[in-house]
Design a protein around this motif. Structure first.
Motif: not given
Ligand SMILES: Nc1ncnc2c1ncn2[C@@H]1O[C@H](COP(=O)(O)OP(=O)(O)O)[C@@H](O)[C@H]1O
Ligand SMILES: [Mg+2]
Length: 675
Positions: A599-600, A595-596, A545-547, A619, A550, A602-603
């Motif tokens: 997410d990282q 995924q991590d 999944k990607a927002g 990770t 990303v 994206a954050a």
């Protein structure tokens, strides 16, 4: 007619004040630096309403004669610089000769000074000398500044709330104390004592006052030198970290400075023990030949230019690495200690902490980077088991003081009458000679007043005594080294999570997951240092999944990861696909790891390859380690221990948490009341 005019001195001073005296904290800094330059052993700073209404700085330095006292207020009047050569060889805090002139141009100033032979009191009001009288005063200098910016409303308007202004002052006083641990320094706000440094030379004691016992006890002393630089100070063990850079204190030849580069070198040195986004607590003082430092960068003197900067940065990294190599040891469980008088941050510290954590320091710290506050270890892990009802082993009479801060302290077996009780700020058992000496001082009856002994030229201030709650032994625990692991004998496993061993000092508990994380982390780090770029196509591609963030940053991510053999492709509206994986990811739970990673990104949109590599490594180490809840065979447990032993830093996982803790025989004996 000519349009250009030379500004009169008052106007010139006001303009200079714009750079030197931005807010009350600058005044405190300038005055304290003057006190240090005057050889003061004791400095008292009293601040009222954040320094907006009044600041009083008093020292026991060399003082000034009447003529110097008057000259001190002239612009470019200084006793610290005479020739051009001196400018490139400055060993004093001041040299520009503009602080007093600037301060006096925007406030009411009363200067009282005595050089031991003659004394003077001068009063300035917004740039004008109002009166001057001669008389005898305690040796040293007392400067009182009030009504700051009252006549310059544009500046006044920029002052913030007193609590905010005070937090900056408190921060500066802390820093100066850390860079001059042998000077006694007291700070009060609105009559309440806030901070005092005993001048014992111990930065660790000052750290204790600022951040409490855990930080002070985890501070590792450093002392390293090369041909040009000598670094001393403390680096706090990485198990305690902070969310901002504000806790790295730097000074060069005793001058507190701001240096992004020095901070970066420190962060880099801690990188193996701390996750990205966390920062260390450290104090470093660099001693260097004054000719290698240019202190004349900005009127506020916060910045310096250092020749041979790359060498200094390397020495900083080296210093920290060595300190941890030598000092790392297992964390010891202390079961019988301690309802520790954990220092509660006071109101200002609390506020400062909140501001720092919220990033609300911006206006002040555009270039500054500190704050004074306590804050528990980031990991939230506490390895001490606190048992109620027992207090930390204080010296008997310190214990009394700790409970009753108002009680006077005396080292004399016979209690002295009230009138001879001593100013308490610096009186401590650790510093008995000082306490004893000051017992002869007359009591003026005014408990918060600064009092000066005629006979000793030492200033004493009447505030409650700080207790010394951390024993010297705790400050300097013995390092254990890696040979420690050779002596472990596995006893069994607890809750499929912890390996229990008999060790040289007692019961040793290993967190199997954290231990394996450390091991894999170091292994992967080595592999990633030299990635071979080889990849292997996947039979079944990984979909993730990607927002929006990303997807928009895919190019950036791929650029950062190219050398690691990873590539993400957009796949539909909100997914990305990975079709091949690098060989180094063989043992890794690929979907979880990838995924991590996304997410990282994206954050934090990490773009720094070093931080990213560290993150990847940490990770991956986590994803390839033994899970926390898994039964292990004896052989597997022994393997975990052998793996740990092979690590260069076996005692912490990559996130800074302990991998191993010890419950010592001594503790056990004490717990079972065997003495
Ligand atoms: N607390 C003090 N004790 C003794 N002398 C002082 C003190 N404060 C200021 N002075 C004298 O006043 C001079 C001017 O101070 P200042 O304006 O801060 O300039 P600078 O410190 O750059 O010389 C100093 O050079 C010093 O001689
Ligand atoms: Mg000065």
């Amino acid at each position: 007619m000519a349009k250009i005019q030379v500004l009169d001195e008052h106007l010139a001073n006001m303009i200079a004040a714009g750079e030197v005296v931005e807010r009350p904290a600058n005044i405190v800094k300038e005055c304290m630096e003057n006190s240090l330059d005057a050889g003061a052993r004791t400095i008292s700073v009293e601040v009222f309403e954040g320094g907006i209404t009044r600041i009083v700085v008093e020292d026991d330095g060399e003082g000034m004669d009447p003529e110097d006292a008057r000259l001190a207020f002239c612009r470019h009047a200084t006793s610290k610089l005479r020739t051009e050569d001196d400018l490139f060889n400055i060993g004093t805090m001041g040299f520009r000769g503009e602080a007093l002139a600037s301060i006096a141009s925007v406030a009411e100033v009363v200067l009282q000074t005595d050089d031991g032979t003659t004394g003077t009191r001068l009063r300035y009001s917004y740039g004008n000398l109002v009166d001057q009288e001669e008389g005898r005063f305690p040796k040293g200098t007392r400067i009182e500044i009030s009504g700051l910016f009252v006549r310059t409303p544009a500046r006044f308007k920029y002052l913030r709330r007193p609590a905010y202004e005070f937090s900056i002052i408190s921060d500066i006083v802390n820093k100066i104390a850390l860079s001059h641990p042998d000077v006694r320094i007291a700070l009060s706000h609105d009559g309440r004592p806030v901070f005092n440094a005993a001048g014992s030379g111990s930065r660790q004691e000052i750290l204790y006052q600022m951040y409490g016992r855990d930080v002070a006890a985890s501070a590792v002393a450093v002392d390293e030198a090369d041909e040009d630089f000598h670094i001393t100070g403390y680096v706090v063990q990485p198990k305690i970290s902070r969310a901002s850079r504000h806790y790295m204190f730097m000074s060069v030849n005793g001058r507190i400075i701001r240096s992004r580069q020095m901070q970066d070198a420190l962060i880099d040195a801690y990188a193996d023990y701390m996750p990205p986004g966390r920062y260390p607590i450290a104090i470093l003082d660099v001693e260097v030949d004054t000719q290698l430092v240019d202190v004349n960068v900005h009127p506020n003197k916060w910045e310096v230019r250092i020749s041979k900067q790359p060498e200094l940065m390397e020495l900083i990294r080296e210093t920290v690495r060595k300190a941890f190599d030598m000092q790392l040891r297992t964390v010891e469980i202390s079961t019988n200690t301690i309802e520790i008088p954990e220092k509660k941050p006071n109101r200002f510290e609390e506020q400062t902490r909140r501001m720092a954590e919220n990033g609300d320091f911006r206006s002040y710290e555009q270039s500054d980077e500190s704050c004074s506050s306590d804050n528990r270890a980031a990991s939230g892990q506490t390895v001490e088991i606190h048992r109620r009802g027992q207090s930390f082993p204080l010296h008997p009479d310190q214990e009394q003081i700790a409970q009753k801060p108002d009680m006077p302290q005396t080292n004399s077996p016979e209690p002295k009458p009230e009138a001879h009780r001593q100013p308490q700020l610096f009186d401590r058992n650790l510093h008995a000679p000082m306490a004893a000496a000051s017992q002869d001082l007359p009591d003026t009856g005014d408990r918060t007043d600064l009092r000066v002994s005629e006979s000793q030229t030492s200033v004493s201030i009447d505030y409650p005594v700080p207790v010394q709650p951390v024993s010297r032994e705790e400050f300097h625990p013995q390092a254990q080294g890696k040979a420690f692991f050779e002596h472990l004998r596995v006893i069994g496993q607890l809750r499929d999570s912890y390996i229990l061993c008999e060790g040289p000092e007692g019961l040793v508990v290993i967190d199997q997951h954290a231990a394996q994380e450390r091991y894999h982390y170091e292994q992967l780090r080595e592999r990633l240092r030299h990635p071979d770029g080889q990849t292997q196509p996947l039979m079944v591609p990984v979909l993730l999944k990607a927002g929006d963030r990303v997807l928009a940053g895919l190019e950036d991510i791929n650029r950062q990861l190219a050398s690691h053999g990873l590539c993400f492709e957009a796949f539909g509206q909100n997914q990305v696909i990975v079709r091949e994986l690098p060989l180094w990811m063989n043992d890794v739970d690929a979907p979880g790891f990838l995924q991590d990673l996304l997410d990282q990104f994206a954050a934090s949109e990490i773009a720094d390859p070093a931080a990213l590599r560290k993150h990847i490594t940490a990770t991956m180490a986590c994803h390839s380690s033994i899970r926390f809840n898994r039964g292990l065979t004896m052989e597997e447990m022994n393997q975990v221990i052998r793996d740990l032993q092979a690590c260069s830093q076996p005692y912490h996982c990559p996130h800074g948490r302990p991998t191993v803790i010890t419950l010592s025989d001594t503790r056990l004996r004490r717990e079972f009341e065997r003495g």
